[in-house]
Design an enzyme around this catalytic site. Structure first.
Site, PDB file in Angstrom:
ATOM      1  N   GLU A 155       0.829  -1.208   0.000  1.00 21.86           N
ATOM      2  CA  GLU A 155       0.000   0.000   0.000  1.00 21.86           C
ATOM      3  C   GLU A 155       0.864   1.258   0.000  1.00 21.86           C
ATOM      4  O   GLU A 155       0.560   2.234  -0.680  1.00 21.86           O
ATOM      5  CB  GLU A 155      -0.941   0.012   1.224  1.00 21.86           C
ATOM      6  N   ASP A 295      -4.257  -9.543  -8.186  1.00 16.75           N
ATOM      7  CA  ASP A 295      -4.573  -8.667  -9.329  1.00 16.75           C
ATOM      8  C   ASP A 295      -3.400  -7.891  -9.928  1.00 16.75           C
ATOM      9  O   ASP A 295      -3.051  -8.052 -11.103  1.00 16.75           O
ATOM     10  CB  ASP A 295      -5.720  -7.706  -8.955  1.00 16.75           C
ATOM     11  N   GLU A 388     -18.697  -5.564  -3.225  1.00 13.03           N
ATOM     12  CA  GLU A 388     -17.331  -6.071  -3.090  1.00 13.03           C
ATOM     13  C   GLU A 388     -17.222  -7.533  -3.534  1.00 13.03           C
ATOM     14  O   GLU A 388     -16.271  -7.938  -4.182  1.00 13.03           O
ATOM     15  CB  GLU A 388     -16.861  -5.933  -1.634  1.00 13.03           C
ATOM     16  N   GLU A 409     -12.100   0.461 -10.306  1.00  9.14           N
ATOM     17  CA  GLU A 409     -11.782  -0.515 -11.356  1.00  9.14           C
ATOM     18  C   GLU A 409     -12.721  -0.499 -12.560  1.00  9.14           C
ATOM     19  O   GLU A 409     -12.272  -0.651 -13.705  1.00  9.14           O
ATOM     20  CB  GLU A 409     -11.678  -1.929 -10.772  1.00  9.14           C
ATOM     21  N   THR A 492      -0.866   0.849 -10.634  1.00  7.65           N
ATOM     22  CA  THR A 492      -2.105   0.235 -10.172  1.00  7.65           C
ATOM     23  C   THR A 492      -2.920   1.203  -9.314  1.00  7.65           C
ATOM     24  O   THR A 492      -4.102   0.995  -9.074  1.00  7.65           O
ATOM     25  CB  THR A 492      -1.838  -1.077  -9.404  1.00  7.65           C
TER      26      THR A 492
END
Ligand code: DMJ
Length: 596
Positions: A155, A295, A388, A409, A492
């Site tokens: 993160e 991902d 989610e 996304e 990302t």
């Protein structure tokens, strides 16, 4: 061209037949003529329904959304990490990101202006250079990473390091044109300091980094050795860029060593697991998919290839991508499977998976991307936002994961699909997303996450990625000036990194439309990449005796100027059918499809 309007056709037929019962034939004729003219207007979509005025109106709406989120953050939360929009206060959430059980939180930590760092590249995309410069100056003078806080390496890398590096690159460019004070590499100095702190996480027997480090003290005593595939496989863009910018190879070397080790742990089916142990290099969770925990591992392989032009990344990506299409895909959906057997384990749709169609655009699999995107959008339409997690096998929402934390996304994939196809249907999708966000999540103090998509109850949290990604992708959908003027890959976390000649070992010809698209900016050569979507996809369908030869120039990455294929292997697998493409005698990748 690619947008499926089946649903609206069905609606139209029902609409016409019910009218038929209640109206005279004269009225019916008038209505049919109106419908025909509407059809014509739809066919000319980009010039009518989504003409420049409509696009500008939606762009302005997104701009307004961004500033509503940003201004409230600056007023009620800055310099803390994130805004609590319902109570108009703040949260110092860096240590909580990815920390599901909220373990080992620090008492002394007072924030790192996370949302400001995440907003800089968006401010630039929106053309606000004065606010951008103000942010740069403040961070240069006030931000320090010498703070006692245990953070997720992943993160912290994608949000803080990526935010700083991207903004540094943009500032370097901007300062010459519109800064009031000369830019003194303040953000790069901060990024370098953060990178040094990261390096301590890589000190393991395998080279795989710990998932958690304390920014001040390094890896803490009795730290967990468990990490995820995306946790240690999505560092190469930021760490690689940091090396290129500082001339210090250790960042890129550490990230690449970890990535190579991770790739060496793939199964014989070229599948990865989701969690692993960094000291033993053994898998913990063997089941994986394309969502949480994995991902961005896939995303960074292809994006590292575009950014650094290295064959190795393409080789890893093409094998990994082929395996995903082969073992996880079920029609437009992607389930999870056991890496050892390829057998399906969990049939779930997760909001994070919605990035996949965007990734498919980078390799030219537009048809597959469109069908998956369409399904995600139908779920969005059903609930108003994306839940989610949805249990596909039981056709129900996951009982505890009904939230929507303002994720980007779907907007991201919508932008990429629109860039590739210019189909105005994707603009309609963007408009629907904007409307939902305004209707359900906008509150007086910013934008709030949705706690439960069935009740639309809100959560007191405005995630920083709403400013870094959601708003940016929606804005670019309606105004891509930023993309036209440069050539970027997006990290990302949505932070743009310019694709430049000087960072390439060689430039894959697939990312150049032609020699003419190489041009000089600031003395540097810049190439159009797949992100510019001018080259990929090239799908030509030629009918031959009841069969169709579907031709695509994509998947052929070579150093030859004509980028024609020489073997089937070079052509990859067609993502829609999962069949190996073949290389024709003329050197084109393609696939024979029988018309049913
Ligand atoms: C972002 O922080 C990044 O996109 C990350 O890769 C996963 N998803 C969140 C937003 O949903």
């Amino acid at each position: 061209m690619y947008g499926d309007r089946k649903g609206s056709k069905v609606m139209k037929i029902n609409f016409v037949s019910s009218l038929h019962r209640s109206m005279s034939s004269w009225h019916l004729l008038t209505i049919l003529l109106l419908l025909l003219s509407l059809q014509l207007r739809l066919a000319l979509g980009s010039f009518t329904l989504f003409g420049p005025a409509k696009k500008a109106e939606l762009r302005d709406q997104v701009r307004q959304m961004f500033y509503h989120a940003y201004d409230n953050y600056m007023q009620y939360a800055f310099p803390h990490d994130e805004l609590k929009p319902l109570t108009k206060t703040f949260t110092d959430s860096l240590g909580e990101l990815g920390n599901l059980k909220l373990e080992r939180l620090s008492e002394q930590y007072n924030g790192s202006a996370l949302t400001l760092v995440e907003s800089l590249s968006s401010l630039h995309v929106l053309g606000n250079s004065s606010e951008f410069e103000k942010g740069v100056l403040w961070l240069g003078e006030n931000l320090t990473f010498d703070v006692d806080v245990r953070v997720s390496l992943f993160e912290c890398n994608i949000r803080l390091l990526g935010g700083l590096i991207s903004a540094h690159l943009l500032a370097t460019d901007l300062s010459k044109k519109s800064f009031r004070e000369p830019y003194k590499d303040q953000l790069l100095i901060l990024a370098n300091d953060l990178g040094q702190r990261f390096l301590r996480a890589f000190d393991t027997p395998t080279g795989l980094p710990y998932a958690w480090i304390n920014l001040k003290h390094g890896v803490m005593e009795n730290e967990t050795t468990e990490t995820s595939t995306s946790g240690c496989g999505s560092l190469i863009l930021e760490m690689g860029a940091l090396s290129r910018l500082t001339g210090k190879p250790e960042y890129e070397e550490s990230a690449l060593r970890a990535l190579r080790k991770l790739w060496s742990m793939r199964s014989s089916l070229d599948l990865m697991g989701t969690t692993l142990d960094v000291t033993t290099g053994e898998w913990i969770e063997h089941s994986s998919g394309i969502g949480a925990g994995v991902d961005s591992f896939y995303e960074y392989l292809i994006k590292a290839h575009i950014l650094f032009g290295r064959d190795e990344y393409w080789d890893m990506f093409s094998s990994a991508y082929t395996a995903v299409q082969k073992y996880f895909r079920h029609g437009p959906w992607y389930h999870e499977a056991d890496m050892r057997t390829g057998k399906a384990t969990h049939w779930q749709l997760t909001s994070l998976q919605a990035f996949w169609p965007g990734l498919q655009i980078l390799v030219g699999d537009v048809l597959a991307a469109n069908s998956t995107h369409r399904e995600f959008f139908s779920v969005w339409e059903r609930y108003g936002v994306l839940p989610e997690r949805y249990l596909l096998d039981r056709d129900m929402l996951h009982p505890t994961e009904k939230y929507y934390p303002l994720r980007p996304e779907l907007a991201e994939s919508t932008l990429f699909l629109y860039q590739a196809t210019r189909d105005p249907w994707y603009l309609e999708v963007g408009e629907a997303i904007i409307n939902s966000l305004n209707v359900y999540t906008r509150v007086n103090g910013g934008f709030a996450s949705v706690r439960d998509v069935t009740t639309m109850k809100l959560e007191d949290h405005q995630h920083s990625f709403f400013l870094a990604e959601t708003c940016k992708y929606l804005y670019l959908l309606f105004d891509d000036t930023f993309l036209v003027n440069g050539n970027y890959v997006f990290s990302t976390e949505g932070h743009p990194l310019p694709v430049t000649h000087s960072w390439h070992e060689w430039i894959p010809s697939i990312y150049m439309e032609s020699e003419a698209f190489e041009y000089k900016r600031g003395g540097k050569h810049v190439f159009k990449s797949a992100m510019s979507s001018k080259l990929c996809p090239v799908v030509k369908v030629s009918p031959v005796q009841g069969k169709f030869w579907v031709e695509s120039a994509c998947h052929v990455l070579d150093k030859r100027s004509n980028h024609k294929c020489q073997s089937d292997k070079e052509c990859g697998v067609d993502a829609t059918t999962c069949r190996q493409r073949t290389c024709s005698i003329a050197g084109y990748c393609g696939l024979w499809l029988v018309k049913f």
